[in-house]
Design a protein around this motif. Structure first.
Motif, PDB file in Angstrom:
ATOM      1  N   SER A  36      56.021  26.622  41.392  1.00 47.47           N
ATOM      2  CA  SER A  36      54.739  27.312  41.368  1.00 47.47           C
ATOM      3  C   SER A  36      54.488  27.753  39.931  1.00 47.47           C
ATOM      4  CB  SER A  36      54.799  28.518  42.300  1.00 47.47           C
ATOM      5  OG  SER A  36      53.588  29.227  42.263  1.00 47.47           O
ATOM      6  N   LEU A  37      53.255  27.633  39.492  1.00 44.95           N
ATOM      7  CA  LEU A  37      52.903  28.003  38.126  1.00 44.95           C
ATOM      8  C   LEU A  37      51.618  28.815  38.146  1.00 44.95           C
ATOM      9  CD1 LEU A  37      53.075  27.700  34.963  1.00 44.95           C
ATOM     10  CD2 LEU A  37      51.650  25.669  35.254  1.00 44.95           C
ATOM     11  N   SER A  38      51.602  29.873  37.378  1.00 47.91           N
ATOM     12  CA  SER A  38      50.381  30.658  37.174  1.00 47.91           C
ATOM     13  C   SER A  38      50.132  30.726  35.681  1.00 47.91           C
ATOM     14  CB  SER A  38      50.541  32.069  37.731  1.00 47.91           C
ATOM     15  OG  SER A  38      50.689  32.028  39.129  1.00 47.91           O
ATOM     16  N   LYS A  39      48.934  30.357  35.295  1.00 50.08           N
ATOM     17  CA  LYS A  39      48.555  30.345  33.883  1.00 50.08           C
ATOM     18  C   LYS A  39      47.201  31.042  33.763  1.00 50.08           C
ATOM     19  CE  LYS A  39      47.718  27.124  30.113  1.00 50.08           C
ATOM     20  NZ  LYS A  39      47.620  25.711  29.750  1.00 50.08           N
ATOM     21  N   TRP A  40      47.163  32.128  33.017  1.00 56.29           N
ATOM     22  CA  TRP A  40      45.973  32.955  32.852  1.00 56.29           C
ATOM     23  C   TRP A  40      45.408  32.826  31.438  1.00 56.29           C
ATOM     24  CZ3 TRP A  40      43.910  36.326  36.552  1.00 56.29           C
ATOM     25  CH2 TRP A  40      44.689  36.546  37.695  1.00 56.29           C
ATOM     26  N   ASN A  41      44.090  32.837  31.345  1.00 58.37           N
ATOM     27  CA  ASN A  41      43.375  32.945  30.084  1.00 58.37           C
ATOM     28  C   ASN A  41      42.213  33.905  30.349  1.00 58.37           C
ATOM     29  OD1 ASN A  41      42.496  32.488  27.451  1.00 58.37           O
ATOM     30  ND2 ASN A  41      41.279  30.725  28.056  1.00 58.37           N
ATOM     31  N   ILE A  42      42.255  35.073  29.711  1.00 55.39           N
ATOM     32  CA  ILE A  42      41.280  36.127  29.990  1.00 55.39           C
ATOM     33  C   ILE A  42      40.593  36.512  28.687  1.00 55.39           C
ATOM     34  CG2 ILE A  42      40.969  38.467  30.889  1.00 55.39           C
ATOM     35  CD1 ILE A  42      43.839  37.949  32.194  1.00 55.39           C
ATOM     36  N   HIS A  43      39.267  36.646  28.762  1.00 59.50           N
ATOM     37  CA  HIS A  43      38.499  37.054  27.587  1.00 59.50           C
ATOM     38  C   HIS A  43      37.618  38.242  27.967  1.00 59.50           C
ATOM     39  CE1 HIS A  43      36.640  36.518  23.651  1.00 59.50           C
ATOM     40  NE2 HIS A  43      35.527  36.911  24.248  1.00 59.50           N
ATOM     41  N   MET A  44      37.734  39.317  27.181  1.00 59.69           N
ATOM     42  CA  MET A  44      36.861  40.485  27.365  1.00 59.69           C
ATOM     43  C   MET A  44      36.838  41.310  26.086  1.00 59.69           C
ATOM     44  SD  MET A  44      39.079  43.138  29.768  1.00 59.69           S
ATOM     45  CE  MET A  44      39.557  42.042  31.065  1.00 59.69           C
ATOM     46  N   ASN A  45      35.705  41.893  25.818  1.00 64.00           N
ATOM     47  CA  ASN A  45      35.536  42.767  24.648  1.00 64.00           C
ATOM     48  C   ASN A  45      35.989  42.090  23.353  1.00 64.00           C
ATOM     49  OD1 ASN A  45      34.534  44.985  26.182  1.00 64.00           O
ATOM     50  ND2 ASN A  45      36.630  45.443  26.811  1.00 64.00           N
ATOM     51  N   ALA A  87      54.415  41.188  37.750  1.00 65.68           N
ATOM     52  CA  ALA A  87      54.233  39.848  38.315  1.00 65.68           C
ATOM     53  C   ALA A  87      53.752  39.941  39.757  1.00 65.68           C
ATOM     54  CB  ALA A  87      55.529  39.049  38.229  1.00 65.68           C
ATOM     55  N   LEU A  88      54.307  40.871  40.524  1.00 66.75           N
ATOM     56  CA  LEU A  88      53.878  41.061  41.909  1.00 66.75           C
ATOM     57  C   LEU A  88      52.404  41.453  41.962  1.00 66.75           C
ATOM     58  CD1 LEU A  88      54.626  41.096  44.890  1.00 66.75           C
ATOM     59  CD2 LEU A  88      55.383  43.459  44.595  1.00 66.75           C
ATOM     60  N   ASN A  89      51.992  42.338  41.065  1.00 63.94           N
ATOM     61  CA  ASN A  89      50.587  42.741  41.008  1.00 63.94           C
ATOM     62  C   ASN A  89      49.684  41.565  40.633  1.00 63.94           C
ATOM     63  OD1 ASN A  89      51.082  45.406  41.746  1.00 63.94           O
ATOM     64  ND2 ASN A  89      51.418  46.037  39.636  1.00 63.94           N
ATOM     65  N   LEU A  90      50.148  40.710  39.722  1.00 61.25           N
ATOM     66  CA  LEU A  90      49.361  39.531  39.337  1.00 61.25           C
ATOM     67  C   LEU A  90      49.272  38.532  40.484  1.00 61.25           C
ATOM     68  CD1 LEU A  90      50.666  39.090  35.705  1.00 61.25           C
ATOM     69  CD2 LEU A  90      48.321  39.684  36.378  1.00 61.25           C
ATOM     70  N   ILE A  91      50.346  38.371  41.230  1.00 63.49           N
ATOM     71  CA  ILE A  91      50.327  37.477  42.392  1.00 63.49           C
ATOM     72  C   ILE A  91      49.331  37.992  43.423  1.00 63.49           C
ATOM     73  CG2 ILE A  91      51.716  36.664  44.355  1.00 63.49           C
ATOM     74  CD1 ILE A  91      54.136  36.652  42.320  1.00 63.49           C
ATOM     75  N   ARG A  92      49.323  39.293  43.635  1.00 67.76           N
ATOM     76  CA  ARG A  92      48.344  39.888  44.564  1.00 67.76           C
ATOM     77  C   ARG A  92      46.917  39.677  44.047  1.00 67.76           C
ATOM     78  NH1 ARG A  92      51.970  45.215  45.251  1.00 67.76           N
ATOM     79  NH2 ARG A  92      53.239  44.503  46.991  1.00 67.76           N
ATOM     80  N   LEU A  93      46.738  39.802  42.729  1.00 62.89           N
ATOM     81  CA  LEU A  93      45.420  39.569  42.139  1.00 62.89           C
ATOM     82  C   LEU A  93      44.999  38.113  42.326  1.00 62.89           C
ATOM     83  CD1 LEU A  93      42.966  40.579  40.558  1.00 62.89           C
ATOM     84  CD2 LEU A  93      44.259  40.162  38.452  1.00 62.89           C
ATOM     85  N   GLU A  94      45.927  37.170  42.119  1.00 63.54           N
ATOM     86  CA  GLU A  94      45.635  35.744  42.373  1.00 63.54           C
ATOM     87  C   GLU A  94      45.153  35.555  43.804  1.00 63.54           C
ATOM     88  OE1 GLU A  94      48.923  33.081  41.666  1.00 63.54           O
ATOM     89  OE2 GLU A  94      49.350  34.043  39.744  1.00 63.54           O
ATOM     90  N   ASP A  95      45.883  36.130  44.755  1.00 63.37           N
ATOM     91  CA  ASP A  95      45.518  36.008  46.169  1.00 63.37           C
ATOM     92  C   ASP A  95      44.137  36.602  46.433  1.00 63.37           C
ATOM     93  OD1 ASP A  95      47.954  34.767  46.702  1.00 63.37           O
ATOM     94  OD2 ASP A  95      48.892  36.602  47.488  1.00 63.37           O
ATOM     95  N   PHE A  96      43.865  37.741  45.799  1.00 67.92           N
ATOM     96  CA  PHE A  96      42.576  38.402  45.963  1.00 67.92           C
ATOM     97  C   PHE A  96      41.442  37.525  45.431  1.00 67.92           C
ATOM     98  CE2 PHE A  96      39.343  41.323  44.116  1.00 67.92           C
ATOM     99  CZ  PHE A  96      38.875  41.866  45.303  1.00 67.92           C
ATOM    100  N   ILE A  97      41.623  36.984  44.229  1.00 70.67           N
ATOM    101  CA  ILE A  97      40.605  36.116  43.628  1.00 70.67           C
ATOM    102  C   ILE A  97      40.439  34.856  44.471  1.00 70.67           C
ATOM    103  CG2 ILE A  97      40.022  34.715  41.606  1.00 70.67           C
ATOM    104  CD1 ILE A  97      41.512  36.859  39.908  1.00 70.67           C
ATOM    105  N   HIS A  98      41.552  34.275  44.925  1.00 72.92           N
ATOM    106  CA  HIS A  98      41.481  33.073  45.769  1.00 72.92           C
ATOM    107  C   HIS A  98      40.705  33.360  47.061  1.00 72.92           C
ATOM    108  CE1 HIS A  98      42.616  29.229  47.511  1.00 72.92           C
ATOM    109  NE2 HIS A  98      42.854  29.900  48.623  1.00 72.92           N
ATOM    110  N   SER A  99      40.896  34.547  47.635  1.00 73.37           N
ATOM    111  CA  SER A  99      40.175  34.882  48.870  1.00 73.37           C
ATOM    112  C   SER A  99      38.671  34.975  48.623  1.00 73.37           C
ATOM    113  CB  SER A  99      40.710  36.166  49.492  1.00 73.37           C
ATOM    114  OG  SER A  99      40.357  37.287  48.729  1.00 73.37           O
ATOM    115  N   ILE A 100      38.275  35.477  47.459  1.00 74.83           N
ATOM    116  CA  ILE A 100      36.847  35.527  47.126  1.00 74.83           C
ATOM    117  C   ILE A 100      36.294  34.106  47.033  1.00 74.83           C
ATOM    118  CG2 ILE A 100      35.173  36.095  45.301  1.00 74.83           C
ATOM    119  CD1 ILE A 100      36.912  38.572  44.690  1.00 74.83           C
TER     120      ILE A 100
END
Length: 165
Positions: A107-116, A134-147
């Motif tokens: 499993s791979l998670s790769k983030w690129n975030i731009h703000m301010n 990492a657990l919080n990021l995994i939960r965030l991935e799941d949250f975004i995927h659900s949207i």
């Protein structure tokens, strides 16, 4: 009697101040105009959500991948932004590489975030011992995927064929 009135007045002033401070802080969390992110995730990082280009890629397993143009609403992006701010995603994250482990398929998670005006990129693979960040990021991935998965454009994509073993 005067003492009780003074205490009541002081109490009202304190409560009002707390309310105003809370309201002001919530107003400071408005999403910047330049907020966007891309996230590759899942098995081999084949799934993707990219708000820079309004593209979503779904992993169809044996049938490859399928891309769709999906636009998040301003409200959806604001909610995701708020969650990222709660995690201090632009700050220092504890993603201890020594706690990652080899699994098949990986499993791979790769983030690129731009703000301010700032861009932050990071990635991680499967963890044997999952650090809190990492657990919080995994939960965030799941949250975004659900949207994303609740959007009509995503529902119209083909179902995955097969499974990863």
């Amino acid at each position: 009697m005067k003492n009780i009135q003074m205490k009541l007045l002081l109490f009202i002033i304190v409560i009002t101040s707390i309310f105003i401070a809370g309201y002001t802080n919530s107003q400071n969390n408005s999403m910047p105009d330049d907020f966007n992110f891309s996230l590759n995730y899942g098995i081999n990082g084949k799934q993707k959500i990219d708000t820079f280009n309004n593209v979503v890629v779904k992993d169809l397993v044996e049938d490859g991948t399928k891309e769709a143009n999906i636009l998040l609403t301003k409200r959806e992006k604001q909610i995701i932004y708020d969650e990222m701010i709660k995690l201090d995603i632009m700050g220092e994250l504890n993603l201890e590489e020594e706690k990652e482990c080899e699994t098949q398929p990986s499993s791979l998670s790769k983030w690129n975030i731009h703000m301010n005006g700032e861009t932050k990129s990071f990635n991680y693979t499967t963890f044997c011992e999952i650090p809190d960040d990492a657990l919080n990021l995994i939960r965030l991935e799941d949250f975004i995927h659900s949207i994303i998965s609740n959007k009509e454009e995503y529902k119209e994509l083909p179902d995955a064929n097969g499974a990863y073993m």
